[in-house]
Motif scaffolding. Structure first.
Motif, short mmCIF file in Angstrom:
data_model
loop_
_atom_site.label_atom_id
_atom_site.label_comp_id
_atom_site.label_asym_id
_atom_site.label_seq_id
_atom_site.Cartn_x
_atom_site.Cartn_y
_atom_site.Cartn_z
N GLU A 1 -12.97 1.84 -0.63
CA GLU A 1 -13.23 1.75 0.80
C GLU A 1 -12.94 3.12 1.42
OE1 GLU A 1 -10.54 -1.13 2.28
OE2 GLU A 1 -11.31 -2.77 1.02
N GLU B 1 2.60 1.90 3.27
CA GLU B 1 3.66 0.92 3.56
C GLU B 1 4.95 1.29 2.84
OE1 GLU B 1 1.62 -3.38 4.27
OE2 GLU B 1 1.32 -2.55 2.27
N ARG C 1 -7.90 2.71 0.23
CA ARG C 1 -6.84 1.70 0.20
C ARG C 1 -6.39 1.57 -1.24
NH1 ARG C 1 -6.40 -4.26 0.48
NH2 ARG C 1 -8.65 -4.48 0.32
N GLU D 1 -3.32 -0.23 -3.64
CA GLU D 1 -2.23 -1.18 -3.63
C GLU D 1 -1.39 -1.06 -4.88
OE1 GLU D 1 -2.77 -5.42 -1.96
OE2 GLU D 1 -2.56 -5.66 -4.13
N ARG E 1 0.83 -1.19 0.00
CA ARG E 1 0.00 0.00 0.00
C ARG E 1 0.87 1.25 0.00
NH1 ARG E 1 -4.64 -0.47 4.42
NH2 ARG E 1 -5.04 1.53 3.41
#
Lengths: 125, 125
Positions: A76, A43, A80, A82, A40
DNA sequence: CGCATTAGTTACGATAGGAGAGTAAAGCGA
DNA sequence: TCGCTTTACTCTCCTATCGTAACTAATGCG
Protein backbone atom coordinates in the motif's frame (compact mmCIF):
# COMPACT_ATOMS: atom_id res chain seq x y z
CA UNK A 1 23.54 -37.55 17.49
CA UNK A 2 22.88 -34.89 20.12
CA UNK A 3 24.38 -31.46 19.77
CA UNK A 4 27.26 -30.24 21.88
CA UNK A 5 26.10 -28.71 25.15
CA UNK A 6 25.65 -24.99 24.65
CA UNK A 7 27.65 -23.05 27.25
CA UNK A 8 27.70 -19.24 27.25
CA UNK A 9 30.64 -19.32 29.66
CA UNK A 10 32.71 -20.53 26.72
CA UNK A 11 33.70 -17.64 24.51
CA UNK A 12 33.18 -19.54 21.27
CA UNK A 13 29.69 -20.78 22.04
CA UNK A 14 27.02 -19.15 19.85
CA UNK A 15 24.85 -18.66 22.94
CA UNK A 16 27.32 -15.96 23.92
CA UNK A 17 26.18 -13.76 21.03
CA UNK A 18 22.59 -14.80 21.51
CA UNK A 19 22.72 -13.50 25.08
CA UNK A 20 23.90 -10.16 23.73
CA UNK A 21 20.89 -9.97 21.47
CA UNK A 22 18.18 -10.98 23.91
CA UNK A 23 19.58 -8.99 26.82
CA UNK A 24 19.78 -5.91 24.63
CA UNK A 25 17.89 -2.87 25.83
CA UNK A 26 15.83 -2.44 22.66
CA UNK A 27 15.11 -6.14 22.30
CA UNK A 28 13.67 -6.32 25.81
CA UNK A 29 11.37 -3.38 25.13
CA UNK A 30 10.40 -4.30 21.57
CA UNK A 31 9.53 -7.89 22.45
CA UNK A 32 7.64 -6.52 25.43
CA UNK A 33 5.67 -4.20 23.16
CA UNK A 34 4.93 -6.93 20.61
CA UNK A 35 3.78 -9.15 23.46
CA UNK A 36 0.59 -7.10 23.46
CA UNK A 37 -0.10 -8.06 19.86
CA UNK A 38 1.09 -7.34 16.31
CA UNK A 39 2.02 -3.75 15.68
CA UNK A 40 3.17 -1.48 12.91
CA UNK A 41 6.61 0.08 12.73
CA UNK A 42 5.35 3.49 13.81
CA UNK A 43 3.32 2.08 16.69
CA UNK A 44 6.34 0.32 18.13
CA UNK A 45 8.40 3.48 17.70
CA UNK A 46 5.86 5.44 19.73
CA UNK A 47 5.55 2.76 22.38
CA UNK A 48 9.30 2.33 22.86
CA UNK A 49 10.03 5.93 23.73
CA UNK A 50 13.38 7.17 22.48
CA UNK A 51 14.24 4.43 20.04
CA UNK A 52 15.70 5.79 16.81
CA UNK A 53 14.38 4.57 13.48
CA UNK A 54 17.79 3.17 12.75
CA UNK A 55 17.96 1.05 15.90
CA UNK A 56 14.33 -0.03 15.58
CA UNK A 57 14.91 -1.25 12.03
CA UNK A 58 18.18 -2.91 12.98
CA UNK A 59 16.75 -4.69 16.00
CA UNK A 60 13.61 -5.85 14.20
CA UNK A 61 15.70 -7.18 11.30
CA UNK A 62 17.84 -9.15 13.72
CA UNK A 63 14.80 -10.56 15.48
CA UNK A 64 13.28 -11.47 12.13
CA UNK A 65 16.44 -13.25 11.05
CA UNK A 66 16.49 -15.18 14.30
CA UNK A 67 12.91 -16.29 13.70
CA UNK A 68 11.53 -14.44 16.72
CA UNK A 69 9.52 -11.87 14.80
CA UNK A 70 7.47 -12.11 11.61
CA UNK A 71 7.46 -9.14 9.25
CA UNK A 72 4.49 -8.58 6.95
CA UNK A 73 4.57 -5.93 4.25
CA UNK A 74 1.31 -4.68 2.77
CA UNK A 75 1.63 -3.33 -0.75
CA UNK A 76 0.00 0.00 0.00
CA UNK A 77 1.01 3.58 -0.18
CA UNK A 78 2.02 5.01 2.21
CA UNK A 79 3.64 1.73 3.25
CA UNK A 80 2.28 -0.49 5.98
CA UNK A 81 4.47 -3.06 7.69
CA UNK A 82 3.29 -5.22 10.55
CA UNK A 83 5.47 -6.98 13.06
CA UNK A 84 4.40 -9.89 15.25
CA UNK A 85 6.06 -12.39 17.56
CA UNK A 86 6.46 -15.91 16.21
CA UNK A 87 5.75 -18.90 18.48
CA UNK A 88 9.44 -19.00 19.43
CA UNK A 89 9.38 -15.25 19.99
CA UNK A 90 6.47 -15.76 22.40
CA UNK A 91 8.66 -17.96 24.58
CA UNK A 92 10.95 -14.99 25.12
CA UNK A 93 8.20 -12.89 26.64
CA UNK A 94 8.32 -14.47 30.06
CA UNK A 95 12.07 -14.26 30.75
CA UNK A 96 12.20 -10.72 29.41
CA UNK A 97 9.20 -9.63 31.42
CA UNK A 98 10.90 -11.07 34.48
CA UNK A 99 13.84 -8.78 33.77
CA UNK A 100 11.55 -5.79 33.31
CA UNK A 101 9.73 -6.60 36.53
CA UNK A 102 13.00 -7.00 38.41
CA UNK A 103 14.13 -3.56 37.26
CA UNK A 104 10.87 -2.01 38.44
CA UNK A 105 10.93 -3.81 41.74
CA UNK A 106 14.52 -3.09 42.77
CA UNK A 107 15.11 0.32 41.20
CA UNK A 108 14.61 2.10 44.50
CA UNK A 109 17.02 -0.20 46.36
CA UNK A 110 19.63 0.38 43.71
CA UNK A 111 19.28 4.13 43.71
CA UNK A 112 19.78 3.98 47.48
CA UNK A 113 22.88 1.82 47.13
CA UNK A 114 24.33 4.26 44.60
CA UNK A 115 23.88 7.18 46.96
CA UNK A 116 25.68 5.29 49.71
CA UNK A 117 28.51 4.28 47.37
CA UNK A 118 28.97 7.75 45.93
CA UNK A 119 28.93 9.40 49.35
CA UNK A 120 31.61 7.02 50.56
CA UNK A 121 33.77 7.87 47.54
CA UNK A 122 33.43 11.58 48.27
CA UNK A 123 34.47 11.08 51.89
CA UNK A 124 37.59 9.23 50.83
CA UNK A 125 38.55 11.74 48.15
CA UNK B 1 3.53 8.14 49.71
CA UNK B 2 4.26 5.66 46.99
CA UNK B 3 6.93 6.33 44.40
CA UNK B 4 6.17 7.18 40.81
CA UNK B 5 5.60 4.04 38.73
CA UNK B 6 8.87 3.01 37.11
CA UNK B 7 8.40 2.49 33.38
CA UNK B 8 11.29 1.44 31.14
CA UNK B 9 9.19 2.31 28.08
CA UNK B 10 9.71 5.95 29.07
CA UNK B 11 13.11 7.16 27.97
CA UNK B 12 13.74 9.19 31.11
CA UNK B 13 12.95 6.42 33.58
CA UNK B 14 16.04 5.21 35.46
CA UNK B 15 14.93 1.61 34.87
CA UNK B 16 15.92 2.16 31.25
CA UNK B 17 19.59 2.34 32.23
CA UNK B 18 19.17 -0.40 34.78
CA UNK B 19 17.93 -2.73 32.04
CA UNK B 20 21.11 -1.97 30.12
CA UNK B 21 23.20 -3.04 33.04
CA UNK B 22 21.41 -6.25 34.00
CA UNK B 23 20.91 -7.40 30.42
CA UNK B 24 24.59 -6.84 29.73
CA UNK B 25 26.52 -9.88 28.51
CA UNK B 26 29.17 -9.73 31.23
CA UNK B 27 26.69 -9.02 33.99
CA UNK B 28 24.64 -12.09 33.11
CA UNK B 29 27.72 -14.31 33.19
CA UNK B 30 29.39 -12.74 36.23
CA UNK B 31 26.26 -12.89 38.35
CA UNK B 32 25.81 -16.44 37.16
CA UNK B 33 29.33 -17.30 38.24
CA UNK B 34 28.95 -15.62 41.64
CA UNK B 35 25.70 -17.50 42.11
CA UNK B 36 27.84 -20.53 42.88
CA UNK B 37 29.44 -18.74 45.80
CA UNK B 38 31.96 -15.97 46.56
CA UNK B 39 34.95 -15.93 44.25
CA UNK B 40 38.20 -14.11 43.73
CA UNK B 41 38.88 -11.79 40.79
CA UNK B 42 41.04 -14.35 39.03
CA UNK B 43 38.57 -17.17 39.56
CA UNK B 44 35.79 -15.18 37.93
CA UNK B 45 38.10 -14.25 35.07
CA UNK B 46 38.81 -17.92 34.42
CA UNK B 47 35.16 -18.92 34.71
CA UNK B 48 33.87 -16.22 32.41
CA UNK B 49 35.96 -17.19 29.41
CA UNK B 50 37.09 -14.25 27.30
CA UNK B 51 36.34 -11.39 29.68
CA UNK B 52 39.15 -8.82 29.76
CA UNK B 53 40.52 -7.58 33.06
CA UNK B 54 39.26 -4.15 32.14
CA UNK B 55 35.66 -5.22 31.54
CA UNK B 56 35.67 -7.49 34.57
CA UNK B 57 36.81 -4.65 36.82
CA UNK B 58 34.38 -2.22 35.23
CA UNK B 59 31.40 -4.56 35.51
CA UNK B 60 32.19 -5.58 39.08
CA UNK B 61 32.57 -1.93 40.11
CA UNK B 62 29.17 -1.13 38.62
CA UNK B 63 27.56 -4.07 40.38
CA UNK B 64 29.18 -3.04 43.63
CA UNK B 65 27.95 0.53 43.29
CA UNK B 66 24.44 -0.78 42.63
CA UNK B 67 24.61 -2.86 45.80
CA UNK B 68 24.40 -6.19 43.97
CA UNK B 69 27.93 -7.34 44.76
CA UNK B 70 30.07 -7.01 47.88
CA UNK B 71 33.82 -6.51 47.43
CA UNK B 72 36.18 -7.62 50.18
CA UNK B 73 39.87 -6.76 50.06
CA UNK B 74 42.33 -8.78 52.13
CA UNK B 75 45.50 -6.88 53.02
CA UNK B 76 47.89 -9.51 51.71
CA UNK B 77 50.58 -9.68 49.11
CA UNK B 78 49.99 -10.71 46.41
CA UNK B 79 46.56 -9.11 46.75
CA UNK B 80 43.39 -11.10 47.40
CA UNK B 81 39.97 -9.65 46.63
CA UNK B 82 36.77 -11.58 47.05
CA UNK B 83 33.47 -10.85 45.36
CA UNK B 84 30.09 -12.10 46.55
CA UNK B 85 26.43 -11.44 45.71
CA UNK B 86 24.50 -9.35 48.23
CA UNK B 87 20.95 -10.35 49.16
CA UNK B 88 19.62 -8.05 46.45
CA UNK B 89 22.15 -9.49 44.03
CA UNK B 90 20.83 -12.96 44.83
CA UNK B 91 17.39 -11.92 43.60
CA UNK B 92 18.90 -11.33 40.16
CA UNK B 93 20.07 -14.92 39.84
CA UNK B 94 16.72 -16.36 38.85
CA UNK B 95 15.77 -13.94 36.05
CA UNK B 96 19.29 -14.08 34.64
CA UNK B 97 19.44 -17.84 34.79
CA UNK B 98 16.12 -17.90 32.94
CA UNK B 99 17.79 -15.89 30.18
CA UNK B 100 20.76 -18.23 30.11
CA UNK B 101 18.49 -21.27 29.98
CA UNK B 102 16.43 -19.74 27.20
CA UNK B 103 19.55 -19.17 25.13
CA UNK B 104 20.61 -22.79 25.62
CA UNK B 105 17.16 -24.15 24.85
CA UNK B 106 16.45 -22.20 21.68
CA UNK B 107 19.92 -21.81 20.18
CA UNK B 108 19.33 -24.62 17.70
CA UNK B 109 15.98 -23.20 16.55
CA UNK B 110 17.57 -19.83 16.02
CA UNK B 111 20.50 -21.16 14.05
CA UNK B 112 17.96 -22.91 11.84
CA UNK B 113 15.97 -19.71 11.36
CA UNK B 114 19.13 -17.85 10.40
CA UNK B 115 19.98 -20.38 7.73
CA UNK B 116 16.51 -20.05 6.24
CA UNK B 117 16.67 -16.25 6.33
CA UNK B 118 20.14 -16.05 4.81
CA UNK B 119 19.30 -18.54 2.06
CA UNK B 120 16.24 -16.49 1.14
CA UNK B 121 18.38 -13.35 0.94
CA UNK B 122 20.82 -15.09 -1.37
CA UNK B 123 18.01 -16.23 -3.66
CA UNK B 124 16.69 -12.72 -3.97
CA UNK B 125 20.08 -11.18 -4.59
C1' DC C 1 69.00 -9.59 42.33
C1' DG C 2 65.41 -10.87 39.54
C1' DC C 3 61.32 -13.46 38.49
C1' DA C 4 56.52 -14.91 39.72
C1' DT C 5 52.00 -13.71 41.46
C1' DT C 6 47.48 -10.91 41.85
C1' DA C 7 44.44 -7.31 40.91
C1' DG C 8 44.18 -3.99 38.82
C1' DT C 9 45.05 0.66 35.36
C1' DT C 10 46.18 2.99 31.00
C1' DA C 11 46.63 3.96 26.09
C1' DC C 12 44.92 3.17 21.72
C1' DG C 13 42.47 1.49 17.71
C1' DA C 14 38.05 -0.66 16.25
C1' DT C 15 33.24 -0.94 16.52
C1' DA C 16 28.63 0.10 17.90
C1' DG C 17 25.24 3.57 18.98
C1' DG C 18 22.63 8.03 18.70
C1' DA C 19 21.09 12.34 16.13
C1' DG C 20 19.36 14.08 12.28
C1' DA C 21 18.59 14.66 7.44
C1' DG C 22 17.26 12.46 3.13
C1' DT C 23 14.18 9.13 0.10
C1' DA C 24 10.28 6.69 -2.56
C1' DA C 25 5.57 6.62 -3.83
C1' DA C 26 0.91 7.72 -3.72
C1' DG C 27 -3.12 10.72 -1.95
C1' DC C 28 -5.14 15.09 -1.63
C1' DG C 29 -6.21 20.02 -1.33
C1' DA C 30 -5.57 24.67 -3.59
C1' DT D 1 -0.37 20.84 -11.55
C1' DC D 2 2.26 21.89 -7.49
C1' DG D 3 3.54 20.66 -3.34
C1' DC D 4 2.51 19.03 1.27
C1' DT D 5 1.59 14.71 4.01
C1' DT D 6 2.31 10.05 5.46
C1' DT D 7 5.15 5.74 6.35
C1' DA D 8 9.00 3.00 6.68
C1' DC D 9 13.10 3.15 6.07
C1' DT D 10 18.40 4.48 4.75
C1' DC D 11 22.69 7.31 5.02
C1' DT D 12 26.05 10.16 7.06
C1' DC D 13 28.51 11.95 10.75
C1' DC D 14 30.04 12.09 15.44
C1' DT D 15 30.69 10.26 19.93
C1' DA D 16 30.79 6.59 23.36
C1' DT D 17 31.93 2.07 24.39
C1' DC D 18 34.63 -2.15 23.92
C1' DG D 19 38.55 -5.18 23.25
C1' DT D 20 43.66 -5.79 23.11
C1' DA D 21 47.69 -5.49 25.06
C1' DA D 22 51.12 -3.46 27.72
C1' DC D 23 52.30 -1.55 32.26
C1' DT D 24 52.23 -1.22 37.69
C1' DA D 25 52.62 -2.03 42.94
C1' DA D 26 54.15 -4.91 46.51
C1' DT D 27 55.92 -9.03 48.43
C1' DG D 28 57.87 -13.95 48.61
C1' DC D 29 61.19 -17.11 46.84
C1' DG D 30 65.37 -19.12 44.74
Amino acid sequence: MTHLPYDPYNRNCPTRKLLDRIGDRWTVLIVGALGEGPQRFGEIARRVDGVSQKMLTQTLRGLERDGLVRRTVFAEMPPRVEYALTPVGQTLREPLRALEDWAREYMADIEGARDVYDDAAVNVA
